[in-house]
Design an enzyme around this catalytic site. Sequence first.
Site, mmCIF file in Angstrom:
data_model
loop_
_atom_site.group_PDB
_atom_site.id
_atom_site.type_symbol
_atom_site.label_atom_id
_atom_site.label_comp_id
_atom_site.label_asym_id
_atom_site.label_seq_id
_atom_site.Cartn_x
_atom_site.Cartn_y
_atom_site.Cartn_z
ATOM 1 N N GLU A 171 0.789 -1.240 0.000
ATOM 2 C CA GLU A 171 0.000 0.000 0.000
ATOM 3 C C GLU A 171 0.823 1.295 0.000
ATOM 4 O OE1 GLU A 171 -2.499 -0.443 3.445
ATOM 5 O OE2 GLU A 171 -3.774 -1.911 2.466
ATOM 6 N N GLU A 284 -6.286 -10.233 -1.433
ATOM 7 C CA GLU A 284 -7.037 -10.105 -0.167
ATOM 8 C C GLU A 284 -8.534 -9.985 -0.448
ATOM 9 O OE1 GLU A 284 -5.383 -7.084 2.413
ATOM 10 O OE2 GLU A 284 -3.340 -7.506 1.752
HETATM 11 C C1 GLA Z 1 -4.445 -4.555 4.527
HETATM 12 C C2 GLA Z 1 -3.258 -5.480 4.734
HETATM 13 C C3 GLA Z 1 -3.664 -6.810 5.298
HETATM 14 C C4 GLA Z 1 -4.673 -6.695 6.421
HETATM 15 C C5 GLA Z 1 -5.822 -5.838 6.014
HETATM 16 C C6 GLA Z 1 -6.762 -5.713 7.194
HETATM 17 O O1 GLA Z 1 -5.164 -4.848 3.410
HETATM 18 O O2 GLA Z 1 -2.513 -5.685 3.574
HETATM 19 O O3 GLA Z 1 -2.527 -7.483 5.759
HETATM 20 O O4 GLA Z 1 -4.041 -6.182 7.571
HETATM 21 O O5 GLA Z 1 -5.330 -4.555 5.623
HETATM 22 O O6 GLA Z 1 -7.778 -4.897 6.970
#
Ligand code: GLA
Length: 369
Positions: A171, A284
Amino acid sequence: MDFKALYFTLIKKVLSVMTGLVVTLMGGLPAVPEGETKDSYTGLKDVYADYFDIGTCMSSSFLNDTELTEFIIKNYSSVTAEWEMKMVTVHPSEYEWNFTGADKIANFCRENGIKLRGHNLLWSRYENWMLYDENGNFVDKETFYARQLEYFTVIMNRYKDVVSCWDVVNEPFNNEPSEEGEFHQDPVYELCGEEYVEMAFRNARKACPDAVLVLNECSLERYKEKQDLLIKWLKTWLSKGVPIDAVGIQGHINTITATDTVSSIERIICKLEDIGIKNIQITELDLCLYLNGEEKTNDIEDWKRDYQAIKYKKLFELFREHSDTITSVTFWGADDGHTHLNNYFKADEPLLFDSNHMPKQAYYAVCDF
Ligand code: GLA
């Protein structure tokens, strides 16, 4: 009834009618077989064996629950540690190391032939002791990069037999770059500027030359400007020989909110392919069932579940079409009983399996092709 409640009542009424229409036009959603048992359905990873790996995040505490572990082994060919491989857990301060959870997860993967996504090496929003001296002042950049290389070398080599790839930088970009600036304004950025991303990849390559290195980004489905920013920087970095092997699209998607569309995800996948990225990972994935700003309740309406099944179906159609470049699709949670969204909202049902580990309507929609 206040204005906000009225707004949500109306919008949900409209959406529920629309969902019903779409389901009718599709000729119905795939039937959920009667009498399905934990043994009778096909594991998701097997349904997708010819396309890409199917993953889940997990914590080492799952391993105390045999039924849950069996469920994971049946459905997933890849695992991501939810917290236990992040620096905040493994190396929270200069003299503190904690591999307990990470070792347990890595051994579980080794014993069961499951791939492990290394997650993550640098997430700049979190406290990073490497940036400071003993008085709390910034060290110089060189000291930071040297400490980083040492850390990467230890963790990457400890798990290199089982890790399939590493999220090197998590991120880096802002959601709305024209308003907020291109990169997150956090201490790593303050000390090093944008070169911190490039240096992290170069250090990761040095630390473990054979590892597959991923840049993992969030909210790409929602912000087109962020998609374009990612592409712009990838082009710059790749032209300078920065070793970025793969890109992760996180995919924390709002099922119903109009911004998070399947076509927006298609747009970023195509743009990545256009600039020559050959390894794209969905890292994710979850499909939250509450509208942005909607009051939380434990009473989820059925039309939302149908809407979710349709959206999951469309998403997986897209992923299959791009399976030459998409190498894995990881869910952020194994089942609706194990999802980070249950911490934020009263309850949510963002995944393909219910909290009893049984396939939901959305599972059958994804497997119907
Ligand atoms: C981000 C991170 C993950 C996790 C999520 C939780 O996307 O990359 O590892 O911690 O947040 O919301």
